[in-house]
Design an enzyme around this catalytic site. Sequence first.
Site, PDB file in Angstrom:
ATOM      1  N   GLU A 106      -8.283 -16.248  -2.483  1.00  0.00           N
ATOM      2  CA  GLU A 106      -9.258 -15.775  -1.505  1.00  0.00           C
ATOM      3  C   GLU A 106      -9.547 -16.858  -0.458  1.00  0.00           C
ATOM      4  OE1 GLU A 106     -13.210 -13.124  -2.101  1.00  0.00           O
ATOM      5  OE2 GLU A 106     -13.265 -15.069  -3.087  1.00  0.00           O
ATOM      6  N   SER A 164     -10.091  14.577  -6.178  1.00  0.00           N
ATOM      7  CA  SER A 164     -10.911  13.817  -5.243  1.00  0.00           C
ATOM      8  C   SER A 164     -11.694  12.763  -5.993  1.00  0.00           C
ATOM      9  CB  SER A 164     -11.887  14.759  -4.533  1.00  0.00           C
ATOM     10  OG  SER A 164     -12.852  15.208  -5.460  1.00  0.00           O
ATOM     11  N   ASP A 177       4.089 -16.349 -16.769  1.00  0.00           N
ATOM     12  CA  ASP A 177       2.893 -16.528 -17.598  1.00  0.00           C
ATOM     13  C   ASP A 177       1.612 -16.472 -16.781  1.00  0.00           C
ATOM     14  OD1 ASP A 177       2.473 -19.231 -16.505  1.00  0.00           O
ATOM     15  OD2 ASP A 177       4.101 -19.851 -17.816  1.00  0.00           O
ATOM     16  N   SER A 222       1.912  -9.738  -0.452  1.00  0.00           N
ATOM     17  CA  SER A 222       1.426  -8.365  -0.333  1.00  0.00           C
ATOM     18  C   SER A 222       1.931  -7.619   0.888  1.00  0.00           C
ATOM     19  CB  SER A 222      -0.108  -8.357  -0.341  1.00  0.00           C
ATOM     20  OG  SER A 222      -0.609  -9.260   0.631  1.00  0.00           O
ATOM     21  N   ASN A 246     -14.639  12.877  -6.736  1.00  0.00           N
ATOM     22  CA  ASN A 246     -15.592  13.491  -7.664  1.00  0.00           C
ATOM     23  C   ASN A 246     -15.144  13.338  -9.108  1.00  0.00           C
ATOM     24  OD1 ASN A 246     -17.251  14.347  -5.599  1.00  0.00           O
ATOM     25  ND2 ASN A 246     -16.247  16.337  -5.406  1.00  0.00           N
ATOM     26  N   LYS A 266       0.803  -1.222   0.000  1.00  0.00           N
ATOM     27  CA  LYS A 266       0.000   0.000   0.000  1.00  0.00           C
ATOM     28  C   LYS A 266       0.834   1.269   0.000  1.00  0.00           C
ATOM     29  CE  LYS A 266      -4.338  -1.758   1.853  1.00  0.00           C
ATOM     30  NZ  LYS A 266      -4.057  -3.152   1.574  1.00  0.00           N
ATOM     31  N   GLY A 315     -10.329  -5.587  -3.703  1.00  0.00           N
ATOM     32  CA  GLY A 315     -10.074  -5.591  -5.141  1.00  0.00           C
ATOM     33  C   GLY A 315      -9.133  -4.529  -5.648  1.00  0.00           C
ATOM     34  N   GLY A 316      -8.666  -3.633  -4.777  1.00  0.00           N
ATOM     35  CA  GLY A 316      -7.781  -2.574  -5.242  1.00  0.00           C
ATOM     36  C   GLY A 316      -6.448  -3.082  -5.736  1.00  0.00           C
TER      37      GLY A 316
END
Length: 258
Positions: free
Chosen positions: A135, A64, A103, A239, A66, A49, A112-113
């Site tokens: 998952e 933002s 591959d 991660s 928006n 992150k 999901g980011g």
Amino acid sequence: MDIYNIDGTSLIKQYVNVTPAMRSTALYSLTGKTLSSKCECFKKSGGSKFRGTSNSVFSVTHSSGNHVAALALAANLQRIPAYVVHWFTTTLSLEFLDQAPDDTLIVPISGGGLISGVVVGAKSRNPAIRVLGAEPKGADDAAQSKACGRLITLSHTNTIVDGLRASLGDITWPIVHDLVDDIITVDDGEILEAMRYNYEVLKVAVEPSAAIGLVVVLSDNFKKNSRWNCSQNIGIVISGGNVDLGALWESLSRITRT
């Protein structure tokens, strides 16, 4: 969206260290495949992150949500599919593929980011690459959503993997639906065993969500699936390495006693 012209690396490269893609002869002996582990656990702050926060802070032009909403609306009015992804996790996959020409990539999936950015970046480099989500079975909203073709939200989750308890959202689901090749689910016990393997054999400290990719490669769902078991060069995204060691030892002790 043209996913074949993407590069966010120049924005953050002077601030974000390149993490290694490690290979192991022990893993080759175990699987018969070349496995490369992208060790984001060695990133400053202990996880991937930091790419995203650096991208946000160091962007010359920062907007933002928006702007995201307006872009999505404009695309919808023209009936054009639009995938809105922060560049940060695309840099992970581009960097990884420079280090190891895999591959197949296996990526933890929760909100999901991470996998959205990875799959967009990876398929911009190699449209034929396979990207699989990993998952826990106790938090399998992504697998259920992928199987039935619509966004599923769980009323509750039941997994020790606290980093993978979040649900897909309206922004990440279209990317997962269109670009991620499949979602493979695994048990918590298998994840803890993979953590122990990482610590004892690979000598890499990982959190539960980061160990899940190795579990997928070792799982029957992967090994017996003709679509995926042909993969020979597999990249696993580790991660992060932020783990409560007290809780880990307690969980491993429970496995040993059973």
